[in-house]
Design an enzyme around this catalytic site. Sequence first.
Site, mmCIF file in Angstrom:
data_model
loop_
_atom_site.group_PDB
_atom_site.id
_atom_site.type_symbol
_atom_site.label_atom_id
_atom_site.label_comp_id
_atom_site.label_asym_id
_atom_site.label_seq_id
_atom_site.Cartn_x
_atom_site.Cartn_y
_atom_site.Cartn_z
ATOM 1 N N CYS A 73 -1.994 -2.856 6.851
ATOM 2 C CA CYS A 73 -2.067 -1.541 7.510
ATOM 3 C C CYS A 73 -3.383 -1.377 8.274
ATOM 4 C CB CYS A 73 -1.848 -0.400 6.516
ATOM 5 S SG CYS A 73 -3.096 -0.262 5.242
ATOM 6 N N GLN A 133 -5.535 -0.398 -3.746
ATOM 7 C CA GLN A 133 -6.249 -1.516 -4.376
ATOM 8 C C GLN A 133 -7.223 -1.041 -5.452
ATOM 9 O OE1 GLN A 133 -7.940 -4.327 -1.552
ATOM 10 N NE2 GLN A 133 -9.440 -5.007 -3.045
ATOM 11 N N HIS A 191 -5.454 -6.083 4.136
ATOM 12 C CA HIS A 191 -4.453 -5.023 4.231
ATOM 13 C C HIS A 191 -3.803 -5.044 5.606
ATOM 14 C CE1 HIS A 191 -5.613 -2.588 0.554
ATOM 15 N NE2 HIS A 191 -6.528 -3.535 0.605
ATOM 16 N N CYS A 228 0.850 -1.188 0.000
ATOM 17 C CA CYS A 228 0.000 0.000 0.000
ATOM 18 C C CYS A 228 0.882 1.234 0.000
ATOM 19 C CB CYS A 228 -0.986 0.000 1.166
ATOM 20 S SG CYS A 228 -0.430 0.823 2.652
ATOM 21 N N GLU A 229 0.492 2.207 -0.821
ATOM 22 C CA GLU A 229 1.344 3.386 -0.977
ATOM 23 C C GLU A 229 1.274 4.321 0.219
ATOM 24 O OE1 GLU A 229 0.016 5.156 -4.609
ATOM 25 O OE2 GLU A 229 -1.539 6.344 -3.643
ATOM 26 N N HIS A 230 0.293 4.124 1.095
ATOM 27 C CA HIS A 230 0.186 5.004 2.258
ATOM 28 C C HIS A 230 1.116 4.586 3.399
ATOM 29 C CE1 HIS A 230 -4.069 5.533 0.531
ATOM 30 N NE2 HIS A 230 -3.309 6.521 0.122
ATOM 31 N N HIS A 231 1.354 3.289 3.531
ATOM 32 C CA HIS A 231 2.122 2.800 4.678
ATOM 33 C C HIS A 231 3.284 1.893 4.303
ATOM 34 C CE1 HIS A 231 -2.063 3.562 6.062
ATOM 35 N NE2 HIS A 231 -1.437 4.161 7.055
#
Length: 181
Positions: A142, A112, A140, A71-74
């Site tokens: 995260c 996603q 996920h 995931c690009e956030h975490h």
Amino acid sequence: MQNLIRGMLLEMGENPDREGLLKTPHRVKEMYQFLTAGYREDPKALINEAIYEQKYDEMILVKDIQIFSLCEHHLLPFFGRAHVAYLPGGKIIGLSKVARLVDMFARRLQIQERMTVEIAQIIEENLHPKGVAVVIEAQHLCMQMRGVEKQGSTVVTSEMLGRFRSDPRTREEFMGLIRKV
Ligand SMILES: [Zn+2]
């Protein structure tokens, strides 16, 4: 990248010179290179070398394609299964290539929802089928290791184009097929 990872270990309060961590910057660099290899691959090239003309009018479905992405956030993994179907419009693509295509988009920093759309679009743009459907079911880390800590919950995303969008029977057939164990 190895220097950055060494710096990150220091920021965490670790000693990057202790034995267990000595090779960690190298290992983590190699790992991220592998997990982001999709940036250095061209899905359009892959799809175009695997296209062939074939008279086949029924739905082609590749289901339960295992996916691992970040995931690009975490930068934490999300993982699960992708199901890809299309209704050929004269051109078809080798079945194993569908799975490779999914991998190319998974091995990038992703969300996603976007990955689902990207897979559908590349098939739409290059095969010009009568319809494309992509469903991804994933967990996920995260969500599970931090934050809401909802363990075992699955995120489902879908993108339906052409007949899968306009014809409820086609969509139903697809949904029925992917639910079958
Ligand atoms: Zn995340």
